[in-house]
Design an enzyme around this catalytic site. Structure first.
Site, PDB file in Angstrom:
ATOM      1  CB  ALA A   1      18.814  41.767 120.956  1.00  0.00           C
TER       2      ALA A   1
ATOM      3  CG  ASP B   1      22.612  51.301 118.243  1.00  0.00           C
ATOM      4  OD1 ASP B   1      23.726  51.528 118.720  1.00  0.00           O
ATOM      5  OD2 ASP B   1      22.131  50.161 118.106  1.00  0.00           O
TER       6      ASP B   1
ATOM      7  CG  ASP C   1       3.126  73.161  82.283  1.00  0.00           C
ATOM      8  OD1 ASP C   1       2.687  72.303  81.490  1.00  0.00           O
ATOM      9  OD2 ASP C   1       3.619  74.236  81.907  1.00  0.00           O
TER      10      ASP C   1
ATOM     11  CG  ASP D   1       4.080  68.979  78.523  1.00  0.00           C
ATOM     12  OD1 ASP D   1       3.689  68.385  77.512  1.00  0.00           O
ATOM     13  OD2 ASP D   1       3.703  70.120  78.822  1.00  0.00           O
TER      14      ASP D   1
ATOM     15  CG  ASP E   1       1.395  67.469  81.432  1.00  0.00           C
ATOM     16  OD1 ASP E   1       1.465  66.839  80.368  1.00  0.00           O
ATOM     17  OD2 ASP E   1       1.769  68.645  81.548  1.00  0.00           O
TER      18      ASP E   1
END
Length: 882
Positions: A279, A709, A611, A325, A615
């Site tokens: 429970a 539930d 990109d 960037d 980076d």
């Protein structure tokens, strides 16, 4: 550090003849020694390893413990059900991660560029992967640089290095330079060419000094092999799992202590304790969270965002710093003419509604288009980005390059070089010839004697020259790149040396890599949401500030700092002063990682977008790394958590909104499930304390937790997003699920549901004249009472889910039918509950019986009470005061 060595030193170090190159025999030896010139892919995870990684979760450990205990006591069906839940949870995660990796594979456009090398005195075109250190590499326009190269010769060589340095303007190269400063940024190393960059102009030769994983790109790739940390959601669920685990154990111990003092059979109490443990634990929670995240990911993929890891979606909602960037992310990654100037006349170049131009301005445009080596056919553009920008300007004003070249064919030229900083062409104009010259304004003005004003040539005075220079300086201060042009007519064909004399000055253009049109609104939206945008770029400070000011990222140049200044700060000092800066210019990949770390050290949740290859380390170091899908390099995509298929900064802001709503929905589901589970614990614990029979069996509790539930919990997870979520500040990443009075709401809801369950059990027993304290209650009577408790518990939880949609607004305010999935799940839940009681073999399995009509009415009235009380509280507490 080959940039600090002369050509002779480099050729000696690498044992290569710079006239003939390496011998074939030497190449074979070096292939053996250095291997192929390739970036090693990160080891791909197998489906099994992804599956196992999904099981590394505290809630899953708790579920596995519960399954082990249920098998131990012989409840095999319950144990199998719990294991199926665990398997379902892991399967959802595996499917999503696999889908994301397939999407990334599709985004990769695999290409194997060729390299031109000189070996044994002969020139060969080979696969770039076969280049070895010491190879003599030949570079020309349009060709990818196959390795890190120390240039030995250069002629007007320009290389576009934005994927590595972040600079949008191609870098001019000079093989004769030698640099002694060890910390010189990559973009300033004029005597080097780096792997995966592209030659846009001129030609050159050089010695390959590093290949494969030893190149600058390879170094970055190596730094990406790190373990990923937990996201804020994973940390909270980990914490919740521990709390629930300890709660389950604590409750079991408490039961044994009570049983011991009450003198009850310890084995019976052990079975009761198992009921209580079942429970206490919301068995469906892990699977529900995974399903909600997966549905969120699906929604985001339709909005141009591919999420690689499910929990990354929710982390986006916590982000309060977006480091982005500049080139290609905030800007369009293409040089564009913004304005042009002729004597006392400036014209803005817009995308639409172009101003009428006069004869002098027509001359300026024609000169720039004719004195140009770039090509522009249809959508195909080749050449230097600056020259492409000039051709695009010509196209806007209906002076296409192809037509001008046909009407005024080029008969001679004097190419650009870095000393003169000028380029000239000689074009045939009917029976005459016209010299068209473009270049640096200060150099060009020195060789001009006249100026074109209102279509007429006039003497160029020193005062006019100063005025032109002053106006160009204003453009430069606004971060525009200035390029000027001039012309003259001749009666006959002249030599290249005679072209650049006694010219007539026309004017100049200002160009830049402009911001994306939609970005400014997105930045404004981000700032309203309490998110700080930060620009990180390899470009110069003034250029970066101009873009940042236009986009409202920064208001003053004092908010900008360069990489060389960062080198003078320790990590602690950087963390202390980081909040003073919005722009980081001339930065290296190492700087980017330090910047992201400094923001994180201040307790921020950081997203890094980009990109380029440069980076990648910071994308991985950030809480959320966001790569561009179109212009992004494969290395950047591999390091990121999310990929934007449209390369649009605005998509990130939409993703943040989605992340916030997903977190709110997950919180609703968690609070709902915990309220329901607490209701079950209250019902069982009170019955034990008061010496009552247990009102619910473990199988019944498991049914409610996993079936009844779960449906409304999933429906709460896809609740329509709150429109006002982006007007709130980002939540504290350390914030608990139970902050803001949530714990009290869970307790009140749980106690109410538990009390009503016990009330139903009591009423069911009273139907047959018994009370919970009666001795020797017949099993049929007990079964009837448990059936009523079972129905009230399930139905009250189903109805209660409606009030969980909003803490302040009533269901009538948010719209009763605005979440059709929730209404549907309540209907299905009630239907399933009816089926369990009405269908004989199910009723037997769950030890329940059918109820009479009156009792059906009673249980439904009892089940509606928690919903009614919570809605009444919202109506009284949050109604506008008169």
């Amino acid at each position: 550090m080959y940039f600090a060595k002369s050509v002779e030193e480099v050729s000696k170090d690498l044992n290569v003849n710079i006239d003939k190159g390496l011998s074939n025999a030497e190449v074979e030896k070096r292939v053996e020694k250095y291997g192929l010139n390739k970036i090693k892919d990160q080891k791909k995870r197998s489906l099994f390893s992804i599956f196992v990684s999904q099981l590394k979760d505290m809630l899953i450990y708790v579920l596995l413990g519960a399954a082990a205990i249920t098998f131990f006591i012989g409840e095999y069906v319950d144990g199998i059900i719990i294991l199926l839940v665990v398997f379902l949870n892991a399967l959802i995660g595996v499917v999503q991660e696999n889908k994301a990796s397939q999407a990334i594979e599709e985004l990769k456009k695999m290409s194997y560029p060729k390299a031109l090398v000189k070996r044994d005195g002969n020139t060969f075109e080979i696969k770039s992967e076969n280049v070895v250190p010491g190879d003599l590499v030949i570079l020309d326009a349009g060709r990818y640089v196959p390795a890190d190269i120390r240039l030995t010769d250069s002629s007007n060589l320009k290389i576009e290095e934005s994927s590595l340095t972040g600079e949008s303007v191609p870098s001019e190269k000079d093989h004769s330079k030698v640099f002694n400063d060890e910390k010189i940024p990559i973009g300033d190393r004029k005597n080097m060419a780096y792997s995966s960059t592209i030659v846009t102009y001129g030609r050159g030769e050089g010695i390959a000094v590093h290949t494969g994983m030893e190149t600058e790109i390879g170094t970055i790739a190596k730094s990406l092999d790190q373990e990923e940390g937990l996201t804020p959601l994973q940390k909270r669920l980990e914490e919740l799992g521990k709390v629930l685990g300890f709660l389950a154990v604590g409750v079991c111990v408490l039961i044994f202590i009570i049983a011991y003092f009450q003198g009850k059979d310890l084995f019976d109490m052990f079975l009761t304790a198992i009921s209580l443990a079942v429970a206490a634990i919301p068995e469906g929670l892990a699977a529900i969270v995974a399903i909600v995240l997966a549905l969120g990911v699906t929604r985001m993929s339709k909005q141009n965002a591919i999420v690689k890891r499910l929990p990354a979606v929710e982390t986006l909602g916590s982000v309060n710093v977006i480091c982005t960037d500049k080139t290609g992310t905030l800007t369009q990654n293409k040089m564009t003419v913004i304005e042009f100037y002729t004597y006392k006349n400036k014209v803005k170049v817009s995308e639409e509604d172009l101003e009428e131009i006069n004869e002098t301005e027509e001359n300026l445009i024609k000169t720039f288009v004719l004195c140009n080596d770039a090509t522009y056919e249809g959508d195909e553009k080749t050449g230097d980005p600056t020259e492409i920008a000039l051709i695009e300007m010509g196209k806007k004003y209906n002076f296409p390059k192809k037509l001008l070249n046909e009407n005024f064919p080029r008969v001679s030229e004097r190419p650009f070089d870095s000393d003169r900083k000028l380029m000239s062409t000689l074009n045939k104009v009917e029976k005459k010839y016209r010299v068209n010259t473009k270049g640096a304004i200060d150099n060009l003005l020195k060789i001009c004697t006249k100026v074109l004003i209102d279509g007429k040539e006039k003497e160029l005075t020193s005062k006019m020259k100063k005025e032109f220079l002053d106006k160009s300086e204003v453009m430069s201060q606004n971060a525009l790149r200035v390029l000027s042009c001039a012309y003259k007519y001749t009666e006959e064909k002249i030599s290249p040396e005679e072209m650049e004399k006694d010219l007539t000055f026309i004017g100049f253009v200002g160009m830049m890599d402009p911001p994306r049109i939609e970005v400014k609104d997105s930045i404004e939206e981000a700032k309203l949401a309490g998110i700080t945008p930060i620009m990180i770029t390899g470009d110069h400070k003034i250029t970066a500030f101009a873009i940042a000011k236009e986009l409202d990222i920064a208001s003053g140049i004092e908010e900008a700092i360069e990489g060389s200044e960062l080198d003078n700060l320790s990590d602690d000092e950087l963390a202390k002063f980081i909040k003073n800066y919005k722009i980081f210019a001339r930065v290296s990949p190492e700087h980017k990682v330090r910047i992201v770390k400094a923001f994180k050290d201040n307790g921020n949740i950081v997203s890094m977008t980009g990109d380029g290859v440069n980076d990648a380390p910071s994308l991985q170091g950030a809480d959320i790394g966001v790569a561009m899908g179109i212009t992004g390099t494969d290395v950047a995509k591999g390091a990121s958590d999310m990929i934007l298929t449209d390369d649009n900064f605005s998509t990130i802001v939409h993703a943040v909104e989605e992340g916030r709503n997903i977190y709110n929905n997950i919180k609703k589901s968690v609070v709902f499930l915990l309220s329901c589970n607490l209701g079950e614990v209250v019902a069982i614990l009170v019955s034990i304390l008061f010496f009552w029979p247990i009102p619910l069996l473990p199988t019944q509790i498991l049914w409610i937790n996993l079936v009844t539930d779960s449906l409304p919990a999933i429906s709460l997870g896809v609740d329509p997003g709150d429109k006002s979520v982006m007007q709130e500040k980002p939540r504290d990443p350390k914030e608990s699920f139970f902050s803001g009075g949530v714990g009290i709401k869970v307790a009140i809801g749980g106690i109410l549901i538990g009390a009503l369950t016990l009330a139903a059990f009591y009423i069911g027993l009273r139907e047959y004249g018994y009370s919970p304290n009666s001795e020797n209650i017949p099993i049929e009577v007990l079964t009837y009472g448990r059936t009523m408790a079972f129905v009230v518990l399930a139905a009250s939880q189903l109805f209660y889910s409606i009030s969980m949609r909003n803490d302040k607004k009533t269901i009538f305010k948010i719209g009763f039918l605005s979440n059709k999935y929730l209404i549907g799940s309540i209907f299905i839940g009630l239907l399933l509950q009816l089926g369990v009681i009405s269908i004989p073999f199910l009723a037997k399995a769950f030890k329940v019986v059918n109820l009479n009509l009156k009792d059906w009415g009673i249980v439904f009235i009892l089940a509606l009470i928690p919903l009614f009380i919570r809605e009444l509280y919202k109506l009284v507490r949050f109604s506008p005061k008169a």
